[in-house]
Design an enzyme around this catalytic site. Sequence first.
Site, mmCIF file in Angstrom:
data_model
loop_
_atom_site.group_PDB
_atom_site.id
_atom_site.type_symbol
_atom_site.label_atom_id
_atom_site.label_comp_id
_atom_site.label_asym_id
_atom_site.label_seq_id
_atom_site.Cartn_x
_atom_site.Cartn_y
_atom_site.Cartn_z
ATOM 1 N N ASP A 155 17.600 -18.244 30.657
ATOM 2 C CA ASP A 155 18.034 -17.622 29.172
ATOM 3 C C ASP A 155 16.645 -16.792 28.758
ATOM 4 O OD1 ASP A 155 20.258 -18.976 28.333
ATOM 5 O OD2 ASP A 155 19.139 -20.882 28.196
ATOM 6 N N ARG A 168 24.044 -11.807 31.696
ATOM 7 C CA ARG A 168 24.753 -12.453 30.352
ATOM 8 C C ARG A 168 24.105 -11.457 29.358
ATOM 9 N NH1 ARG A 168 22.624 -17.960 28.677
ATOM 10 N NH2 ARG A 168 23.921 -18.690 30.436
ATOM 11 N N ALA A 200 19.470 -14.362 18.909
ATOM 12 C CA ALA A 200 19.284 -15.188 18.100
ATOM 13 C C ALA A 200 18.002 -15.671 17.359
ATOM 14 C CB ALA A 200 20.071 -16.608 18.374
#
Length: 308
Positions: A135, A185, A190
Amino acid sequence: MLRQPLLAAARSPRLRSVAEKSRLTRPVVNRFVAGATEADALRVTAELAAAGLLTTLDFLGEDTTSAEQAEHTVRAYESVLAGLAGLAPAGDAEVSVKLSAIGQALPGDGERIALEGARRICQAAANVGTTVTIDMEDHTTTDSTLDIVGKLRQDFPWVGAVLQAYLRRTEADCRELATPGSRIRLCKGAYAEPESVAFQGEEVEDSYRRCLGVLFGGQGYPMVASHDPAMIAAARSLIVQNKRSADSYEFQMLYGIRPEEQRSLAAAGHRMRVYVPYGDEWYGYFMRRLAERPANLTFFLRSLTSKK
């Protein structure tokens, strides 16, 4: 207008304490989080697999402050990966890992600790025939994260990276990383970022479209992480334009958001992966989901203010 206050609330220890102590918060959180335990994560994974959906599991926790916490998270990932072994065909369920959760920000040798922990997780994934996606977090960690991804790919070339379309640098990163076999990805992003490094408002959507064009025009494996119908439509157009086979890309959405669209995309023959978080450290993740979709704030506040 609510995005910045919600992101600020995600960093508030006081609000976190209030939310975690409220008995009525859990029903709201359960919309976005599979549960507190590994068993919950595996149960939801099996349910989604039965509906024709792929999954990526995220053991919640970030900004780890000790080597002991980092080790706990690495072991949690090793355990859940072992649990996936007999649950679904290899690759149908993978894991997503935040490097801050496995020590990246620890003083001194945090990056080394995170790299070693990530290697253990990747080995556990390789043992059961699946993959890992690393991530991305706030912009201050981007270079460190991509550097670690590069090192992991030396032994595990299938390691996925995440790029955030709201960062001004991302289109160039897409061009550099859209190489054969590279799993990327693409999400909007956010975190609260300054205008100096991040696009704002509609500029983010424009950047997302440009980045999609680069990824689908490249030789990598794009992972389209968006719930926005306009972005999904743009991706579907690029799939046709670039004559992409069904196994050369996938869509990704968060658990609990647009579940009917998730099933619709899968039914149409697209690979559709659901990002499934689990564990007790849900507060920061949940608040960022509210920032992405502020309409959910009404339900959350109602649960906190109820006296029952």
